[in-house]
Design a protein around this motif. Structure first.
Motif, PDB file in Angstrom:
ATOM      1  N   ASN A 145       0.808  -1.216   0.000  1.00  0.00           N
ATOM      2  CA  ASN A 145       0.000   0.000   0.000  1.00  0.00           C
ATOM      3  C   ASN A 145       0.844   1.271   0.000  1.00  0.00           C
ATOM      4  N   ALA A 146       2.143   1.138   0.250  1.00  0.00           N
ATOM      5  CA  ALA A 146       3.005   2.319   0.321  1.00  0.00           C
ATOM      6  C   ALA A 146       3.834   2.530  -0.935  1.00  0.00           C
ATOM      7  N   TYR A 147       3.979   1.487  -1.755  1.00  0.00           N
ATOM      8  CA  TYR A 147       4.812   1.557  -2.951  1.00  0.00           C
ATOM      9  C   TYR A 147       4.018   1.132  -4.181  1.00  0.00           C
ATOM     10  N   THR A 148       4.405   1.662  -5.327  1.00  0.00           N
ATOM     11  CA  THR A 148       3.873   1.197  -6.603  1.00  0.00           C
ATOM     12  C   THR A 148       4.904   0.257  -7.218  1.00  0.00           C
ATOM     13  N   PHE A 149       4.465  -0.929  -7.629  1.00  0.00           N
ATOM     14  CA  PHE A 149       5.373  -1.944  -8.152  1.00  0.00           C
ATOM     15  C   PHE A 149       5.235  -2.082  -9.677  1.00  0.00           C
ATOM     16  N   PHE A 150       6.385  -2.190 -10.342  1.00  0.00           N
ATOM     17  CA  PHE A 150       6.442  -2.435 -11.784  1.00  0.00           C
ATOM     18  C   PHE A 150       7.307  -3.664 -12.025  1.00  0.00           C
ATOM     19  N   ILE A 151       6.882  -4.526 -12.935  1.00  0.00           N
ATOM     20  CA  ILE A 151       7.672  -5.712 -13.290  1.00  0.00           C
ATOM     21  C   ILE A 151       7.762  -5.818 -14.806  1.00  0.00           C
ATOM     22  N   LEU A 152       8.998  -5.819 -15.318  1.00  0.00           N
ATOM     23  CA  LEU A 152       9.239  -6.104 -16.726  1.00  0.00           C
ATOM     24  C   LEU A 152       9.725  -7.550 -16.793  1.00  0.00           C
ATOM     25  N   ASP A 153       8.854  -8.435 -17.230  1.00  0.00           N
ATOM     26  CA  ASP A 153       9.092  -9.881 -17.159  1.00  0.00           C
ATOM     27  C   ASP A 153       9.458 -10.412 -18.536  1.00  0.00           C
ATOM     28  N   THR A 154      10.736 -10.416 -18.866  1.00  0.00           N
ATOM     29  CA  THR A 154      11.157 -10.734 -20.220  1.00  0.00           C
ATOM     30  C   THR A 154      11.039 -12.208 -20.571  1.00  0.00           C
ATOM     31  N   LYS A 155      11.041 -13.093 -19.566  1.00  0.00           N
ATOM     32  CA  LYS A 155      11.001 -14.535 -19.831  1.00  0.00           C
ATOM     33  C   LYS A 155       9.777 -15.236 -19.243  1.00  0.00           C
ATOM     34  N   GLY A 156       8.862 -14.472 -18.665  1.00  0.00           N
ATOM     35  CA  GLY A 156       7.664 -15.082 -18.107  1.00  0.00           C
ATOM     36  C   GLY A 156       7.849 -15.701 -16.741  1.00  0.00           C
ATOM     37  N   GLU A 157       8.940 -15.358 -16.038  1.00  0.00           N
ATOM     38  CA  GLU A 157       9.200 -15.924 -14.716  1.00  0.00           C
ATOM     39  C   GLU A 157       8.298 -15.332 -13.634  1.00  0.00           C
ATOM     40  N   PHE A 158       7.722 -14.154 -13.916  1.00  0.00           N
ATOM     41  CA  PHE A 158       6.875 -13.469 -12.942  1.00  0.00           C
ATOM     42  C   PHE A 158       5.405 -13.476 -13.372  1.00  0.00           C
ATOM     43  N   SER A 159       5.008 -14.489 -14.111  1.00  0.00           N
ATOM     44  CA  SER A 159       3.650 -14.499 -14.664  1.00  0.00           C
ATOM     45  C   SER A 159       2.573 -14.424 -13.589  1.00  0.00           C
ATOM     46  N   PHE A 160       2.900 -14.852 -12.366  1.00  0.00           N
ATOM     47  CA  PHE A 160       1.933 -14.763 -11.265  1.00  0.00           C
ATOM     48  C   PHE A 160       1.531 -13.322 -10.989  1.00  0.00           C
ATOM     49  N   ALA A 161       2.431 -12.377 -11.283  1.00  0.00           N
ATOM     50  CA  ALA A 161       2.180 -10.983 -10.944  1.00  0.00           C
ATOM     51  C   ALA A 161       1.110 -10.345 -11.819  1.00  0.00           C
ATOM     52  N   LYS A 162       0.845 -10.926 -12.984  1.00  0.00           N
ATOM     53  CA  LYS A 162      -0.153 -10.318 -13.859  1.00  0.00           C
ATOM     54  C   LYS A 162      -1.559 -10.418 -13.279  1.00  0.00           C
ATOM     55  N   TRP A 163      -1.720 -11.261 -12.264  1.00  0.00           N
ATOM     56  CA  TRP A 163      -3.030 -11.395 -11.607  1.00  0.00           C
ATOM     57  C   TRP A 163      -3.182 -10.426 -10.443  1.00  0.00           C
ATOM     58  N   LEU A 164      -2.146  -9.662 -10.147  1.00  0.00           N
ATOM     59  CA  LEU A 164      -2.203  -8.683  -9.063  1.00  0.00           C
ATOM     60  C   LEU A 164      -2.609  -7.334  -9.650  1.00  0.00           C
ATOM     61  N   ASP A 165      -3.785  -6.860  -9.281  1.00  0.00           N
ATOM     62  CA  ASP A 165      -4.334  -5.643  -9.880  1.00  0.00           C
ATOM     63  C   ASP A 165      -3.493  -4.401  -9.593  1.00  0.00           C
ATOM     64  N   ASP A 166      -2.798  -4.395  -8.449  1.00  0.00           N
ATOM     65  CA  ASP A 166      -2.045  -3.201  -8.065  1.00  0.00           C
ATOM     66  C   ASP A 166      -0.572  -3.280  -8.453  1.00  0.00           C
TER      67      ASP A 166
END
Length: 211
Positions: free
Chosen positions: A71-92
């Motif tokens: 709630n205090a930070y805005t997160f950005f992920i550039l996932d070039t190989k699909g290793e962070f695919s779980f994060a695409k389900w996080l709305d924030d």
């Protein structure tokens, strides 16, 4: 035989605006630690050879930071190989895998930080950390919040850019990523990059210099 002990990252948190994370030890056994809100130490490399666990380490770091203070930070992920695919389900969390989307996010964040810097200048403040200390949470502008920016496999990302476009565009975005690190010192962005080797001939001298 030593008994295994579980240590939680939250046990090391020191305050709300200035929290420190511990990422392991260096080759000499010294503790590697960093404060996210620090305007001097706003970047971290996660690097080693292939199949060394870089993605697992970076994922763990993301999970820890996100769960503790999403709630205090805005997160950005550039996932070039699909290793962070779980994060695409996080709305924030602003997640990007498609190359065009990755480039759009880089440009968008640069513009956002330039806007933050302009507002800080208008307020007579030097950096976002000063703003967060002086302005109460209820009076803060929603876009004036610190950011954590993850890039998974930077060298692979730059190679994807070169393959789809050309070498000049690769160099241009290497410079833009370096600009993200530079602007982030005052605009409140922490850059966390994983790559195999953080060498100038592989990822660009401008990035190595700023990190």
């Amino acid at each position: 035989k030593r008994k295994k002990e579980t240590i939680f990252l939250k046990d090391y948190i020191q305050g709300f605006e200035k929290w420190r994370y511990y990422f392991g030890v260096d080759m000499q056994g010294g503790i590697i630690s960093q404060t996210l809100s620090s305007s001097k130490n706003n970047s971290l490399w996660v690097y080693w050879k292939s199949w060394s666990g870089k993605s697992n380490a970076t994922s763990w770091l993301f999970y820890s930071l996100y769960a503790l203070n999403k709630n205090a930070y805005t997160f950005f992920i550039l996932d070039t190989k699909g290793e962070f695919s779980f994060a695409k389900w996080l709305d924030d969390v602003q997640y990007a895998y498609d190359l065009e989307e990755i480039l759009r996010v880089i440009d968008e964040v640069i513009l956002r930080m330039e806007t933050i810097q302009a507002r800080l200048h208008t307020l007579g403040m030097h950096n976002l950390e000063e703003y967060l200390k002086k302005v109460s949470p209820s009076d803060r502008i929603i876009t004036m919040r610190p950011m954590v920016f993850f890039i998974e496999e930077l060298s692979y990302l730059l190679d994807r850019i070169a393959l789809k476009y050309w070498a000049e565009i690769r160099e241009e975005y290497a410079n833009r990523i370096a600009n993200l690190v530079c602007l982030g010192r005052s605009a409140g962005l922490t850059m966390i990059i994983s790559t195999q080797k953080p060498l100038a001939d592989m990822i660009g001298g401008s990035i190595v210099k700023e990190m």
